[in-house]
Design a protein around this motif. Structure first.
Motif, short mmCIF file in Angstrom:
data_model
loop_
_atom_site.label_atom_id
_atom_site.label_comp_id
_atom_site.label_asym_id
_atom_site.label_seq_id
_atom_site.Cartn_x
_atom_site.Cartn_y
_atom_site.Cartn_z
N THR A 1 0.85 -1.19 0.00
CA THR A 1 0.00 0.00 0.00
C THR A 1 0.88 1.24 0.00
OG1 THR A 1 -0.12 0.03 2.41
CG2 THR A 1 -1.88 -1.14 1.26
N GLY A 2 0.30 2.35 -0.33
CA GLY A 2 1.03 3.62 -0.40
C GLY A 2 0.35 4.47 -1.45
N ALA A 3 1.12 5.24 -2.20
CA ALA A 3 0.56 6.04 -3.29
C ALA A 3 -0.02 5.12 -4.36
CB ALA A 3 1.63 6.94 -3.89
N ASP A 4 0.63 3.97 -4.54
CA ASP A 4 0.13 2.92 -5.44
C ASP A 4 -0.19 1.71 -4.58
OD1 ASP A 4 0.67 4.44 -7.75
OD2 ASP A 4 2.75 3.77 -7.75
N ILE A 5 -1.07 0.86 -5.09
CA ILE A 5 -1.43 -0.36 -4.37
C ILE A 5 -1.09 -1.55 -5.26
CG2 ILE A 5 -3.33 -1.68 -3.37
CD1 ILE A 5 -4.61 0.98 -2.63
N LYS A 6 -0.36 -2.51 -4.69
CA LYS A 6 0.03 -3.71 -5.43
C LYS A 6 -0.83 -4.87 -4.95
CE LYS A 6 4.42 -4.33 -6.41
NZ LYS A 6 5.85 -4.71 -6.34
N ILE A 7 -1.40 -5.61 -5.90
CA ILE A 7 -2.27 -6.73 -5.57
C ILE A 7 -1.83 -7.98 -6.31
CG2 ILE A 7 -4.30 -5.36 -4.94
CD1 ILE A 7 -5.36 -5.66 -7.76
N ARG A 8 -2.10 -9.16 -5.71
CA ARG A 8 -1.74 -10.45 -6.31
C ARG A 8 -3.02 -11.23 -6.56
NH1 ARG A 8 1.87 -12.81 -2.74
NH2 ARG A 8 3.60 -12.05 -3.99
#
Length: 68
Positions: free
Chosen positions: A28-35
């Motif tokens: 999480t943060g400015a962008d969100i990474k998902i799997r």
């Protein structure tokens, strides 16, 4: 659903080409990474795009990232 946490499982409005519509939040943060929970593909989205594509929160991991 503005507060997303690491380990949350979310459901997207449209399914991934592999057929799964459930994703695990891994950054999480400015962008969100998902799997993808179906094939393991990792996607990074801007926060606005992420919240537009998420349908609902499936489950939340409460203790993820905390030192015990």
């Amino acid at each position: 659903m503005e507060n997303v946490q690491l380990g949350d499982v979310v459901e997207t409005r449209k399914a991934h080409p592999c057929g799964s519509s459930q994703w695990t939040v891994i950054r999480t943060g400015a962008d969100i990474k998902i799997r993808c929970m179906g094939c393991g593909r990792i996607v990074m989205l801007e926060r606005e795009a992420f919240f537009k594509r998420v349908k609902r929160l499936v489950s939340r991991t409460e203790d993820m990232g905390k030192d015990v």
